[in-house]
Design a protein around this motif. Structure first.
Motif, PDB file in Angstrom:
ATOM      1  N   ASP A   6      32.711  45.693  36.817  1.00 17.00           N
ATOM      2  CA  ASP A   6      32.417  44.473  36.342  1.00 17.00           C
ATOM      3  C   ASP A   6      30.860  44.180  36.011  1.00 17.00           C
ATOM      4  O   ASP A   6      30.143  44.374  37.097  1.00 17.00           O
ATOM      5  N   ASN A  55      39.309  41.803  35.088  1.00 16.56           N
ATOM      6  CA  ASN A  55      39.121  40.711  36.269  1.00 16.56           C
ATOM      7  C   ASN A  55      38.303  39.594  35.831  1.00 16.56           C
ATOM      8  O   ASN A  55      37.413  39.552  34.778  1.00 16.56           O
ATOM      9  N   ASN A  57      36.483  37.193  37.484  1.00 15.68           N
ATOM     10  CA  ASN A  57      35.500  36.617  38.651  1.00 15.68           C
ATOM     11  C   ASN A  57      34.319  36.089  38.549  1.00 15.68           C
ATOM     12  O   ASN A  57      33.815  35.857  37.378  1.00 15.68           O
ATOM     13  N   THR A  70      39.201  35.939  42.690  1.00 14.18           N
ATOM     14  CA  THR A  70      39.292  36.747  41.617  1.00 14.18           C
ATOM     15  C   THR A  70      40.979  36.651  41.025  1.00 14.18           C
ATOM     16  O   THR A  70      41.870  36.893  41.876  1.00 14.18           O
ATOM     17  N   ALA A  72      43.355  38.882  38.451  1.00 12.95           N
ATOM     18  CA  ALA A  72      43.018  39.891  37.609  1.00 12.95           C
ATOM     19  C   ALA A  72      44.339  40.183  36.638  1.00 12.95           C
ATOM     20  O   ALA A  72      45.701  39.828  37.334  1.00 12.95           O
ATOM     21  N   HIS A  87      40.330  47.805  48.207  1.00 18.65           N
ATOM     22  CA  HIS A  87      39.233  46.845  47.736  1.00 18.65           C
ATOM     23  C   HIS A  87      38.688  46.644  49.162  1.00 18.65           C
ATOM     24  O   HIS A  87      39.381  45.953  49.982  1.00 18.65           O
ATOM     25  N   ASN A  92      44.907  41.425  48.190  1.00 14.97           N
ATOM     26  CA  ASN A  92      45.420  40.768  46.801  1.00 14.97           C
ATOM     27  C   ASN A  92      46.841  40.936  46.814  1.00 14.97           C
ATOM     28  O   ASN A  92      47.585  41.407  47.581  1.00 14.97           O
TER      29      ASN A  92
END
Length: 223
Positions: A6, A55, A57, A70, A72, A87, A92
Motif C-alpha cells: 500500500d 486494503n 487503511n 484495517t 480488507a 502480518h 486478522n
C-alpha cells in the motif's frame, strides 16, 4: 505491475492528521468531498484475475488515520489463493461473503496446523504474526472480508522473502540440498502482484483452467 504494497494516498494529509491536537481539528482536515467514503471496487488492485487483496487503511483511506484498524476485501477467482504469508503487526479476522475457501494457519513451532473451511457467514482468526494461507476451492469467484487490529499490518510473503533475500548457500543448507539452485526455484514462484496467485493444480484441472494458462494471460493485463 501493481504490487501488493500500500502506497500512502496523501502523505501531507496523513502527516497533518497524525499531528492534529484535537479530534475537532481532525474533523476539519477531513471536511472534503469523498473523505469519508472508500470504494473497494474502484481501487487499482481490485481484480478477480486471479484475485486481489484491497486494503482500506491509514495509507489508502486517510480517515482511518489514528483509528487503528484495517479492513480488507479478499477477492479470489476460481482456484486462486493467497500464498503463505504473515502480518508482523496485526491479528486478522476473516469472514466469507461468498464461495468455499479453505484456510491453513500455523501459529508457531510445535503448534498443530489449524484448517478451516469458510463458506458464507463463517469466520476464522489468524493471530498476529501467524503463518497462514487460503485457497478458493471452487470454479466460481469467492470473496472474503478481513478485519485487522492495526492500520499498518505489514505483510511478508514467505517464498518471495526467502528466495529474493536469503543467500543461496543458506537456503541450500536449510533445504538439505547441496546443489540447490535458487534462480531455478524462483522461476516457479509467482510475484506478490495484487496479493493473489493461482492455487493448486488439482483445482485448476478440475475447473478446466489448464495449469493456470487461462488466468496467466489476464495477469499480464491486470497486474
Amino acid at each position: 505491475m501493481i504490487q501488493a504494497v500500500d502506497v500512502t494516498k496523501d502523505p501531507e494529509l496523513s502527516a497533518k492528521l497524525i499531528t492534529d491536537a484535537t479530534n475537532l481539528d481532525r474533523m476539519h482536515d477531513l471536511d472534503t468531498p469523498g473523505a469519508w467514503e472508500f470504494d473497494f471496487t474502484k481501487q487499482e488492485k481490485y481484480t478477480f484475475s486471479p484475485g486481489s487483496v484491497v486494503n482500506a487503511n491509514a495509507a489508502t483511506f486517510p480517515a482511518l488515520t489514528k483509528i487503528g484498524m484495517t479492513l480488507a476485501q479478499l477477492n479470489l477467482g476460481p482456484c486462486a489463493m493467497l500464498a503463505p504469508h504473515w502480518h508482523p503487526r496485526g491479528t486478522n479476522l476473516v469472514i466469507a461473503v461468498s464461495g468455499n475457501t479453505t484456510t491453513y494457519m500455523v501459529a508457531e513451532n510445535g503448534a498443530k496446523p489449524v484448517i478451516t473451511t469458510l463458506t458464507p457467514g463463517r469466520m476464522t482468526v489468524f493471530p498476529q504474526a501467524s503463518l497462514h494461507t487460503m485457497q478458493n476451492n471452487g470454479c466460481e469467484n469467492a470473496q472474503l472480508i478481513s478485519a485487522l487490529d492495526t492500520a499498518d499490518t505489514g505483510t511478508t510473503n514467505v517464498l518471495n522473502a526467502m528466495f529474493d533475500n536469503i543467500p543461496q548457500e543458506i537456503l541450500a543448507a536449510s533445504f538439505g540440498i547441496p546443489d540447490f539452485n535458487v534462480e531455478e526455484m524462483k522461476k516457479g514462484v509467482a510475484g506478490v502482484g495484487t496479493g493473489s496467485v493461482m492455487g493448486s493444480y488439482e483445482c485448476q484441472k478440475r475447473c478446466g483452467i489448464e495449469g493456470g494458462k487461462t488466468n496467466k494471460a489476464k495477469r499480464v493485463v491486470d497486474w
